[in-house]
Scaffold this motif. Structure first.
Motif, PDB file in Angstrom:
ATOM      1  N   CYS A 170      10.692   2.824  12.921  1.00  0.00           N
ATOM      2  CA  CYS A 170      11.583   3.112  14.053  1.00  0.00           C
ATOM      3  C   CYS A 170      11.439   1.929  14.969  1.00  0.00           C
ATOM      4  CB  CYS A 170      10.926   4.340  14.855  1.00  0.00           C
ATOM      5  SG  CYS A 170      11.279   5.849  14.064  1.00  0.00           S
ATOM      6  N   ASN A 171      10.278   1.431  15.028  1.00  0.00           N
ATOM      7  CA  ASN A 171      10.120   0.139  16.093  1.00  0.00           C
ATOM      8  C   ASN A 171      10.862  -0.983  15.578  1.00  0.00           C
ATOM      9  OD1 ASN A 171       8.853  -1.002  18.400  1.00  0.00           O
ATOM     10  ND2 ASN A 171       7.836  -2.391  16.873  1.00  0.00           N
ATOM     11  N   ALA A 172      10.415  -1.168  14.044  1.00  0.00           N
ATOM     12  CA  ALA A 172      10.937  -2.532  13.329  1.00  0.00           C
ATOM     13  C   ALA A 172      12.700  -2.598  13.550  1.00  0.00           C
ATOM     14  CB  ALA A 172      10.409  -2.586  12.154  1.00  0.00           C
ATOM     15  N   PHE A 173      13.530  -1.203  13.221  1.00  0.00           N
ATOM     16  CA  PHE A 173      14.749  -1.565  13.136  1.00  0.00           C
ATOM     17  C   PHE A 173      15.318  -0.639  14.358  1.00  0.00           C
ATOM     18  CE2 PHE A 173      13.090  -1.114   8.874  1.00  0.00           C
ATOM     19  CZ  PHE A 173      13.491  -2.391   8.270  1.00  0.00           C
ATOM     20  N   ASN A 174      14.542  -0.789  15.598  1.00  0.00           N
ATOM     21  CA  ASN A 174      15.139  -0.484  16.877  1.00  0.00           C
ATOM     22  C   ASN A 174      15.684   0.976  16.990  1.00  0.00           C
ATOM     23  OD1 ASN A 174      14.860  -2.878  18.164  1.00  0.00           O
ATOM     24  ND2 ASN A 174      16.663  -3.595  16.951  1.00  0.00           N
ATOM     25  N   GLY A 221       0.928  -1.255   0.159  1.00  0.00           N
ATOM     26  CA  GLY A 221       0.115   0.147  -0.084  1.00  0.00           C
ATOM     27  C   GLY A 221       0.977   1.283  -0.023  1.00  0.00           C
ATOM     28  N   SER A 222       0.635   2.172  -0.986  1.00  0.00           N
ATOM     29  CA  SER A 222       1.221   3.482  -1.099  1.00  0.00           C
ATOM     30  C   SER A 222       0.834   4.849  -0.488  1.00  0.00           C
ATOM     31  CB  SER A 222       1.852   3.636  -2.591  1.00  0.00           C
ATOM     32  OG  SER A 222       0.864   3.772  -3.223  1.00  0.00           O
ATOM     33  N   GLY A 223      -0.523   4.473   0.298  1.00  0.00           N
ATOM     34  CA  GLY A 223      -1.113   5.767   0.827  1.00  0.00           C
ATOM     35  C   GLY A 223      -0.244   6.475   1.656  1.00  0.00           C
ATOM     36  N   PRO A 224      -0.739   7.402   2.525  1.00  0.00           N
ATOM     37  CA  PRO A 224       0.067   8.090   3.493  1.00  0.00           C
ATOM     38  C   PRO A 224       0.962   7.329   4.390  1.00  0.00           C
ATOM     39  CG  PRO A 224      -2.153   9.112   3.451  1.00  0.00           C
ATOM     40  CD  PRO A 224      -2.283   7.999   2.684  1.00  0.00           C
ATOM     41  N   ALA A 225       0.293   6.262   5.132  1.00  0.00           N
ATOM     42  CA  ALA A 225       0.999   5.366   5.805  1.00  0.00           C
ATOM     43  C   ALA A 225       2.312   4.572   5.040  1.00  0.00           C
ATOM     44  CB  ALA A 225       0.124   4.338   6.642  1.00  0.00           C
ATOM     45  N   GLY A 226       2.114   3.966   4.254  1.00  0.00           N
ATOM     46  CA  GLY A 226       3.160   3.331   3.340  1.00  0.00           C
ATOM     47  C   GLY A 226       4.082   4.230   2.724  1.00  0.00           C
ATOM     48  N   HIS A 227       3.643   5.357   2.309  1.00  0.00           N
ATOM     49  CA  HIS A 227       4.514   6.153   1.459  1.00  0.00           C
ATOM     50  C   HIS A 227       5.533   6.795   2.680  1.00  0.00           C
ATOM     51  CE1 HIS A 227       4.884  10.541  -0.106  1.00  0.00           C
ATOM     52  NE2 HIS A 227       5.960   9.859  -0.228  1.00  0.00           N
ATOM     53  N   LYS A 228       5.159   7.328   3.765  1.00  0.00           N
ATOM     54  CA  LYS A 228       6.012   7.934   4.882  1.00  0.00           C
ATOM     55  C   LYS A 228       6.884   6.739   5.329  1.00  0.00           C
ATOM     56  CE  LYS A 228       4.505  11.799   4.074  1.00  0.00           C
ATOM     57  NZ  LYS A 228       5.389  12.745   3.290  1.00  0.00           N
ATOM     58  N   ALA A 229       6.403   5.505   5.503  1.00  0.00           N
ATOM     59  CA  ALA A 229       7.249   4.517   6.100  1.00  0.00           C
ATOM     60  C   ALA A 229       8.136   4.011   5.072  1.00  0.00           C
ATOM     61  CB  ALA A 229       6.312   2.923   6.114  1.00  0.00           C
ATOM     62  N   ALA A 230       8.023   3.989   3.985  1.00  0.00           N
ATOM     63  CA  ALA A 230       8.993   3.721   2.902  1.00  0.00           C
ATOM     64  C   ALA A 230      10.140   4.647   2.778  1.00  0.00           C
ATOM     65  CB  ALA A 230       8.425   3.518   1.523  1.00  0.00           C
ATOM     66  N   ILE A 231       9.946   5.931   2.905  1.00  0.00           N
ATOM     67  CA  ILE A 231      10.995   7.155   2.964  1.00  0.00           C
ATOM     68  C   ILE A 231      11.788   6.719   4.092  1.00  0.00           C
ATOM     69  CG2 ILE A 231      11.328   9.338   2.907  1.00  0.00           C
ATOM     70  CD1 ILE A 231       8.998   9.652   0.962  1.00  0.00           C
ATOM     71  N   ALA A 232      10.881   6.653   5.407  1.00  0.00           N
ATOM     72  CA  ALA A 232      11.660   6.632   6.532  1.00  0.00           C
ATOM     73  C   ALA A 232      12.611   5.230   6.768  1.00  0.00           C
ATOM     74  CB  ALA A 232      10.738   6.344   7.738  1.00  0.00           C
ATOM     75  N   ALA A 233      12.303   4.360   6.002  1.00  0.00           N
ATOM     76  CA  ALA A 233      12.997   3.043   5.909  1.00  0.00           C
ATOM     77  C   ALA A 233      14.211   3.336   5.198  1.00  0.00           C
ATOM     78  CB  ALA A 233      12.320   1.793   5.718  1.00  0.00           C
ATOM     79  N   SER A 234      13.997   3.906   4.088  1.00  0.00           N
ATOM     80  CA  SER A 234      15.185   4.014   3.166  1.00  0.00           C
ATOM     81  C   SER A 234      16.147   4.980   3.568  1.00  0.00           C
ATOM     82  CB  SER A 234      14.598   4.563   1.773  1.00  0.00           C
ATOM     83  OG  SER A 234      14.149   6.048   1.833  1.00  0.00           O
ATOM     84  N   LYS A 235      15.517   6.185   4.409  1.00  0.00           N
ATOM     85  CA  LYS A 235      16.629   7.080   5.024  1.00  0.00           C
ATOM     86  C   LYS A 235      17.571   6.473   6.160  1.00  0.00           C
ATOM     87  CE  LYS A 235      14.950  10.615   3.207  1.00  0.00           C
ATOM     88  NZ  LYS A 235      15.651  11.664   2.252  1.00  0.00           N
ATOM     89  N   LEU A 236      17.013   5.243   6.587  1.00  0.00           N
ATOM     90  CA  LEU A 236      18.008   4.356   7.570  1.00  0.00           C
ATOM     91  C   LEU A 236      18.783   3.396   6.781  1.00  0.00           C
ATOM     92  CD1 LEU A 236      15.273   3.509  10.269  1.00  0.00           C
ATOM     93  CD2 LEU A 236      17.147   5.192  10.317  1.00  0.00           C
ATOM     94  N   GLY A 237      19.000   3.588   5.536  1.00  0.00           N
ATOM     95  CA  GLY A 237      19.702   2.600   4.758  1.00  0.00           C
ATOM     96  C   GLY A 237      19.210   1.155   4.438  1.00  0.00           C
ATOM     97  N   LYS A 238      18.048   1.220   4.518  1.00  0.00           N
ATOM     98  CA  LYS A 238      17.375  -0.144   4.391  1.00  0.00           C
ATOM     99  C   LYS A 238      16.818  -0.423   3.138  1.00  0.00           C
ATOM    100  CE  LYS A 238      17.732  -0.732   8.933  1.00  0.00           C
ATOM    101  NZ  LYS A 238      18.954  -1.606   9.439  1.00  0.00           N
ATOM    102  N   ARG A 239      16.896  -1.742   2.598  1.00  0.00           N
ATOM    103  CA  ARG A 239      16.343  -2.142   1.191  1.00  0.00           C
ATOM    104  C   ARG A 239      14.890  -2.332   1.350  1.00  0.00           C
ATOM    105  NH1 ARG A 239      17.238  -7.164  -2.546  1.00  0.00           N
ATOM    106  NH2 ARG A 239      16.663  -6.031  -4.524  1.00  0.00           N
ATOM    107  N   VAL A 240      14.056  -1.309   0.552  1.00  0.00           N
ATOM    108  CA  VAL A 240      12.718  -1.328   0.633  1.00  0.00           C
ATOM    109  C   VAL A 240      12.063  -1.426  -0.472  1.00  0.00           C
ATOM    110  CG1 VAL A 240      10.775   0.116   1.462  1.00  0.00           C
ATOM    111  CG2 VAL A 240      13.088   0.647   2.210  1.00  0.00           C
ATOM    112  N   ALA A 241      10.959  -2.444  -0.306  1.00  0.00           N
ATOM    113  CA  ALA A 241       9.992  -2.714  -1.497  1.00  0.00           C
ATOM    114  C   ALA A 241       8.668  -2.145  -1.038  1.00  0.00           C
ATOM    115  CB  ALA A 241      10.127  -4.200  -1.940  1.00  0.00           C
ATOM    116  N   ILE A 242       7.934  -1.389  -1.931  1.00  0.00           N
ATOM    117  CA  ILE A 242       6.431  -0.924  -1.853  1.00  0.00           C
ATOM    118  C   ILE A 242       5.793  -1.549  -3.061  1.00  0.00           C
ATOM    119  CG2 ILE A 242       6.644   1.204  -3.048  1.00  0.00           C
ATOM    120  CD1 ILE A 242       4.961   2.511  -0.761  1.00  0.00           C
TER     121      ILE A 242
END
Length: 501
Positions: free
Chosen positions: A329-333, A9-30
């Motif tokens: 934030c919770n998933a990646f401590n 899902g790429s709505g407000p929750a999915g969109h912001k989560a994807a960007i937040a995870a990428s900023k942490l250097g994680k490999r992200v798929a949406i």
């Protein structure tokens, strides 16, 4: 294809989560069903289109100038649905480009197609190029919701329709029955009433928008009735039928039959995850298709999270964005800091916004509070903008003076509420608003006026207490003087008796 987190899902929750995870250097798929659907219901069927339509109605009808330049500026021409849709495409296209650009710049891999769980860690994507299987150490379900469509209601998208279909109407109807007096129903009901449509609202509850302050809702309903709207509360709908190409009837449990050109059905929403195959992931949604989550937004399968409307109340785009960030934030401590209080915004006409507790909640909790109020008709900017019905209320603790709640109805309500939000977030008191200097003339000046009103009430209350104390002291002094006189008389009597003896 292994990822640190897979987001459905790429709505407000999915969109912001994807960007937040990428900023942490994680490999992200949406994953999104189709490219044009990027941004979710918020962008294409919900928040953005409805608010864009609202602005178009306010502009084309001359609503904002109703009390400034007289009625000649209202209904300048016959407004059509095509007029209202003109801006929708531009806004949606621009927002779609922004979302896609942000995801690409942050290295988020986008998959277009239907998503389905194959196991707790695997999600299959069925797209135009075939099937792909994505493995995620963490998975976020952010698929949002869709309108509830009971099978016994004959939806046709023309005469009987839901909130997704209302944007596609060919013509503005002459009359409309809105079944469901929730946020979505009331927003659309007042929009169309502003255009001159005869609107009747049916709802099974006794009061509209029960989570809002009662006085604020009283102002809203008073305005709605001035537009000709009719409210039938406590009415359960038992059936809806279409008896011609352009007429429909609604039957209520009490025996009433209401007839109109159109029926908008807005009773609840359900999770949009029918095809996700939750069983393969060990999940089971509730009867409305929503996922249970704890405070960290984990489901009972710890590495699978839920965020956004799919988890239920409050189902606000602003809150969904923060939920998506919290999941990452919770998933990646990572530490997550956020204020507990969240503002609510209702884009009715006039708009409503609030933060903190209502008078009813404070009363039930036996919290001593006072109210400071400012009415737009007292504010210069209110006169300039032509809004004389709006008001702002500050609820504050009688002893500590801390802000407990802010409630606003009227022009710019969803903007100026953030001033109160900031002060509340840092534990501020109503003294801040009394002492602060606001630009003049602005709607923000309401805070200062409301603060003075609150302090005036406190002064009157203190005056009353002082008066009671003064009266009590006077009475005590009078009693003491009386007792002294009595004692003097008794002493004199005793002296006389002694002499006589």
């Amino acid at each position: 294809m292994k990822y640190d987190i897979v987001i459905i899902g790429s709505g407000p929750a999915g969109h912001k989560a994807a960007i937040a995870a990428s900023k942490l250097g994680k490999r992200v798929a949406i994953i999104e069903r189709n490219f044009r659907g990027m941004g979710g219901v918020c962008l294409h069927k919900g928040t953005i289109p409805s608010k864009t339509m609202r602005e178009a109605i306010l502009y084309l009808s001359g609503y904002r100038h109703r009390d400034v330049y007289s009625k000649r500026f209202r209904n300048k021409r016959r407004i059509t649905m095509q007029d209202l849709r003109l801006k929708l495409a531009d806004v949606a296209e621009h927002e779609l480009e922004v979302i896609h650009d942000q995801l690409e710049r942050n290295g988020v891999e986008i998959f277009i197609g239907e998503a389905k769980f194959a196991s707790p860690h695997e999600v299959e994507v069925y797209g135009e190029t075939g099937r792909k299987t994505l493995y995620g150490d963490h998975i976020l379900v952010a698929t949002g919701t869709k309108p509830s469509r009971p099978p016994h209601i004959p939806f046709d998208g023309k005469t009987i329709f839901d909130s997704d279909e209302i944007l596609d109407l060919k013509e503005i109807p002459r009359s409309m029955i809105v079944v469901g007096g929730g946020v979505i129903g009331i927003e659309y009901a007042i929009m169309f009433a502003t255009l001159g449509v005869e609107v009747t609202v049916l709802d099974g509850r006794d009061r509209l928008l029960e989570f809002c302050d009662r006085e604020i809702i009283d102002v809203l309903t008073h305005h709605a009735r001035s537009l000709g709207m009719i409210f039938r509360m406590g009415e359960e709908v038992v059936g809806i039928e279409r008896f011609s190409d352009s007429m429909a009837a609604v039957q209520t449990e009490s025996g009433k039959r209401l007839v109109a050109d159109s029926v908008l059905y807005t009773v609840g929403r359900v999770g949009d995850a029918d095809e996700l195959n939750f069983e393969a992931a060990g999940l089971e949604p509730d009867e409305r298709g929503r996922l249970w989550c704890n405070e960290e937004h984990q489901t009972w399968v710890p590495h699978i999270y839920g965020a956004g409307d799919i988890v239920g109340f409050p189902a606000l785009a602003s809150v969904s964005m923060e939920q998506g960030r919290r999941v990452v934030c919770n998933a990646f401590n990572e530490p997550f800091e956020a204020f507990d209080i969240m503002p609510y915004g209702l884009f009715t006409i006039p708009e409503i916004s609030m933060i903190g507790k209502t008078e009813q909640q404070l009363t039930e909790e036996h919290i001593p509070y006072e109210v400071g109020a400012a009415r737009y008709k007292e504010i210069a900017r209110g006169q300039i903008s032509g809004d004389r019905e709006g008001m702002l209320k500050i609820l504050f603790h009688r002893e500590t003076l801390k802000i407990l709640g802010i409630h606003v109805i009227g022009e710019s309500a969803t903007e100026i509420v953030h001033i109160g939000q900031t002060v509340m977030s840092f534990g501020g008191t109503i003294e801040y608003f009394r002492n602060a200097v606001f630009n003049y003339p602005t709607m923000a000046e309401c805070y200062k006026v409301a603060a003075f009103d609150g302090f005036e009430k406190m002064s009157l209350d203190r005056l009353f207490e002082e008066s009671k104390l003064l009266n009590a002291n006077s009475e005590a002094a009078a009693n003491a003087e009386a007792e002294k006189k009595i004692q003097t008389v008794l002493d004199e009597k005793e002296t006389v008796e002694t002499v006589e003896v």
